[in-house]
Design a protein around this motif. Structure first.
Motif, PDB file in Angstrom:
ATOM      1  N   SER A 223       0.824  -1.157   0.095  1.00  0.00           N
ATOM      2  CA  SER A 223       0.164   0.109  -0.190  1.00  0.00           C
ATOM      3  C   SER A 223       0.642   1.098  -0.126  1.00  0.00           C
ATOM      4  O   SER A 223       0.817   2.327   0.879  1.00  0.00           O
ATOM      5  N   GLN A 224       1.641   1.484  -0.923  1.00  0.00           N
ATOM      6  CA  GLN A 224       2.690   2.222  -0.962  1.00  0.00           C
ATOM      7  C   GLN A 224       2.087   3.779  -1.180  1.00  0.00           C
ATOM      8  O   GLN A 224       2.495   4.742  -0.733  1.00  0.00           O
ATOM      9  N   ASN A 225       0.739   3.980  -1.939  1.00  0.00           N
ATOM     10  CA  ASN A 225       0.312   5.192  -2.149  1.00  0.00           C
ATOM     11  C   ASN A 225      -0.252   5.650  -0.951  1.00  0.00           C
ATOM     12  O   ASN A 225      -0.482   6.714  -0.602  1.00  0.00           O
ATOM     13  N   PHE A 226      -0.992   4.668  -0.161  1.00  0.00           N
ATOM     14  CA  PHE A 226      -1.543   5.361   1.096  1.00  0.00           C
ATOM     15  C   PHE A 226      -0.576   5.156   2.399  1.00  0.00           C
ATOM     16  O   PHE A 226      -0.982   5.869   3.079  1.00  0.00           O
ATOM     17  N   ILE A 227       0.302   4.577   2.504  1.00  0.00           N
ATOM     18  CA  ILE A 227       1.477   4.770   3.446  1.00  0.00           C
ATOM     19  C   ILE A 227       2.570   5.268   3.041  1.00  0.00           C
ATOM     20  O   ILE A 227       3.536   4.365   2.617  1.00  0.00           O
ATOM     21  N   SER A 228       2.625   6.460   2.995  1.00  0.00           N
ATOM     22  CA  SER A 228       3.962   7.176   2.231  1.00  0.00           C
ATOM     23  C   SER A 228       4.041   8.672   3.081  1.00  0.00           C
ATOM     24  O   SER A 228       3.281   9.195   3.578  1.00  0.00           O
ATOM     25  N   PRO A 229       5.420   8.740   3.461  1.00  0.00           N
ATOM     26  CA  PRO A 229       6.488   8.100   3.167  1.00  0.00           C
ATOM     27  C   PRO A 229       6.619   6.832   4.249  1.00  0.00           C
ATOM     28  O   PRO A 229       5.881   7.036   5.402  1.00  0.00           O
ATOM     29  N   PRO A 230       7.052   5.710   3.992  1.00  0.00           N
ATOM     30  CA  PRO A 230       7.067   4.204   4.825  1.00  0.00           C
ATOM     31  C   PRO A 230       7.568   4.512   6.067  1.00  0.00           C
ATOM     32  O   PRO A 230       8.758   4.940   6.186  1.00  0.00           O
ATOM     33  N   PRO A 231       6.939   4.375   7.067  1.00  0.00           N
ATOM     34  CA  PRO A 231       7.543   4.535   8.595  1.00  0.00           C
ATOM     35  C   PRO A 231       8.688   3.359   8.618  1.00  0.00           C
ATOM     36  O   PRO A 231       8.614   2.495   7.985  1.00  0.00           O
ATOM     37  N   VAL A 232       9.349   3.669   9.579  1.00  0.00           N
ATOM     38  CA  VAL A 232      10.669   3.009   9.943  1.00  0.00           C
ATOM     39  C   VAL A 232      10.392   2.424  11.229  1.00  0.00           C
ATOM     40  O   VAL A 232       9.933   2.892  12.450  1.00  0.00           O
ATOM     41  N   ALA A 233      10.887   0.996  11.599  1.00  0.00           N
ATOM     42  CA  ALA A 233      10.973   0.484  12.932  1.00  0.00           C
ATOM     43  C   ALA A 233      12.196   1.150  13.660  1.00  0.00           C
ATOM     44  O   ALA A 233      13.278   0.999  13.237  1.00  0.00           O
ATOM     45  N   ILE A 234      11.683   1.470  14.904  1.00  0.00           N
ATOM     46  CA  ILE A 234      12.913   2.044  15.690  1.00  0.00           C
ATOM     47  C   ILE A 234      13.253   1.430  17.246  1.00  0.00           C
ATOM     48  O   ILE A 234      14.070   1.532  17.898  1.00  0.00           O
ATOM     49  N   HIS A 235      12.071   0.627  17.317  1.00  0.00           N
ATOM     50  CA  HIS A 235      12.086   0.132  18.850  1.00  0.00           C
ATOM     51  C   HIS A 235      11.393  -1.294  18.615  1.00  0.00           C
ATOM     52  O   HIS A 235      10.322  -1.291  18.159  1.00  0.00           O
ATOM     53  N   GLU A 236      11.847  -2.256  19.680  1.00  0.00           N
ATOM     54  CA  GLU A 236      11.183  -3.498  19.606  1.00  0.00           C
ATOM     55  C   GLU A 236      10.495  -3.558  21.039  1.00  0.00           C
ATOM     56  O   GLU A 236      11.060  -3.350  22.019  1.00  0.00           O
ATOM     57  N   LEU A 237       8.847  -3.564  21.025  1.00  0.00           N
ATOM     58  CA  LEU A 237       8.061  -3.562  22.288  1.00  0.00           C
ATOM     59  C   LEU A 237       8.473  -5.066  22.883  1.00  0.00           C
ATOM     60  O   LEU A 237       8.363  -4.992  24.079  1.00  0.00           O
ATOM     61  N   ALA A 238       8.105  -5.795  22.064  1.00  0.00           N
ATOM     62  CA  ALA A 238       8.260  -7.346  22.536  1.00  0.00           C
ATOM     63  C   ALA A 238       8.273  -8.356  21.469  1.00  0.00           C
ATOM     64  O   ALA A 238       7.816  -7.973  20.212  1.00  0.00           O
ATOM     65  N   ARG A 239       8.586  -9.584  21.882  1.00  0.00           N
ATOM     66  CA  ARG A 239       8.419 -10.706  20.939  1.00  0.00           C
ATOM     67  C   ARG A 239       7.411 -11.758  21.564  1.00  0.00           C
ATOM     68  O   ARG A 239       7.581 -12.232  22.692  1.00  0.00           O
ATOM     69  N   LEU A 240       6.301 -11.998  21.194  1.00  0.00           N
ATOM     70  CA  LEU A 240       4.707 -12.553  21.678  1.00  0.00           C
ATOM     71  C   LEU A 240       4.683 -13.864  20.874  1.00  0.00           C
ATOM     72  O   LEU A 240       4.787 -13.856  19.762  1.00  0.00           O
ATOM     73  N   GLY A 241       4.172 -14.869  21.666  1.00  0.00           N
ATOM     74  CA  GLY A 241       3.519 -16.159  21.266  1.00  0.00           C
ATOM     75  C   GLY A 241       2.134 -15.855  20.899  1.00  0.00           C
ATOM     76  O   GLY A 241       1.422 -15.000  21.437  1.00  0.00           O
TER      77      GLY A 241
END
Length: 249
Positions: free
Chosen positions: A167-185
């Motif tokens: 969805s490049q037209n809708f999500i522009s500019p693309p956000p970037v990951a900056i922090h890991e909140l959790a790793r969940l099962g």
């Protein structure tokens, strides 16, 4: 259990589970089908929004629902199998022009777009001082951050990768990951209204998940989805679809 097993699945958590090109597809969908098939059982999946999915399990109208985190609140409300379907990273995404390193103090004075009804971590969910902007899908959480309407979006890594690519037209500019909140099962949550049935199907699912890990089916399904997200999606290939008697393709 010779009879068909019927459980519910959410419709907008793709590529884990959801409607893609009007068909139910997803990594977790393939795992559930493969696990029950390994135990000689078929499963029928009722597709619905996540909020309705868990509500109907709570009220006993559905036997189970996926994908549900193993949060404290969820474990009070549902019956769980032992082995998660999969583990997912929950990441915090920012606008690409926001180069500030994430700090825990930001939970006190920044805005976070989240999906209504989703559980993230017990601490994050319970903290009423965090300014959460609730929307209906991860497509919207990412779009809000891309447009600067929220400071951050809280999204599972593979879900974000799909939406940003698709969805490049809708999500522009693309956000970037900056922090890991959790790793969940992530799990199938089963109804406490039918405890014997729920516990027996949960145990069956555990046996099936162990079986497909041991014979390599789990790895093949996972590798096929990773390859599709990295290359096949951009090339216009159809989403993977595991069927009984076949490897993921």
């Amino acid at each position: 259990m010779s009879e068909d097993i019927v459980i519910a699945v959410e419709d907008s958590f793709f590529p884990y589970a959801g409607l893609y090109q009007e068909e139910l597809r997803g990594f977790a969908v393939d795992l559930v089908n493969a696990a029950f098939s390994a135990e000689g059982c078929s499963v029928t999946l009722n597709v619905m929004p996540y909020n309705r999915c868990v509500r109907e399990v709570t009220q006993g109208r559905q036997l189970g629902c996926f994908n549900t985190t193993g949060s404290d609140e969820n474990r009070r409300n549902y019956i769980f199998h032992q082995t998660p379907l999969f583990y997912g990273k929950v990441l915090i995404y920012s606008h690409p022009e926001n180069t500030t390193e994430f700090h825990p103090d930001f939970f006190k004075n920044k805005t976070f777009s989240v999906v209504r009804g989703y559980t993230y971590t017990d601490a994050f969910d319970a903290d009423e001082t965090i300014m959460k902007v609730e929307v209906d899908s991860d497509l919207q959480t990412l779009a809000l951050t891309a447009k600067g309407r929220t400071d951050y979006a809280v999204v599972y890594e593979k879900v974000a990768a799909f939406h940003i690519s698709n969805s490049q037209n809708f999500i522009s500019p693309p956000p970037v990951a900056i922090h890991e909140l959790a790793r969940l099962g992530l799990f199938v949550s089963f109804s406490k209204n039918t405890p014997e049935r729920s516990q027996s199907v949960a145990a069956l699912l555990d046996r099936g998940l162990n079986a497909i890990r041991e014979d390599g089916t789990y790895h093949r399904i996972e590798a096929t989805w990773d390859e599709w997200l990295q290359h096949g999606l951009k090339d216009g290939q159809p989403a993977p679809h595991w069927k009984s008697g076949q490897n993921a393709r």
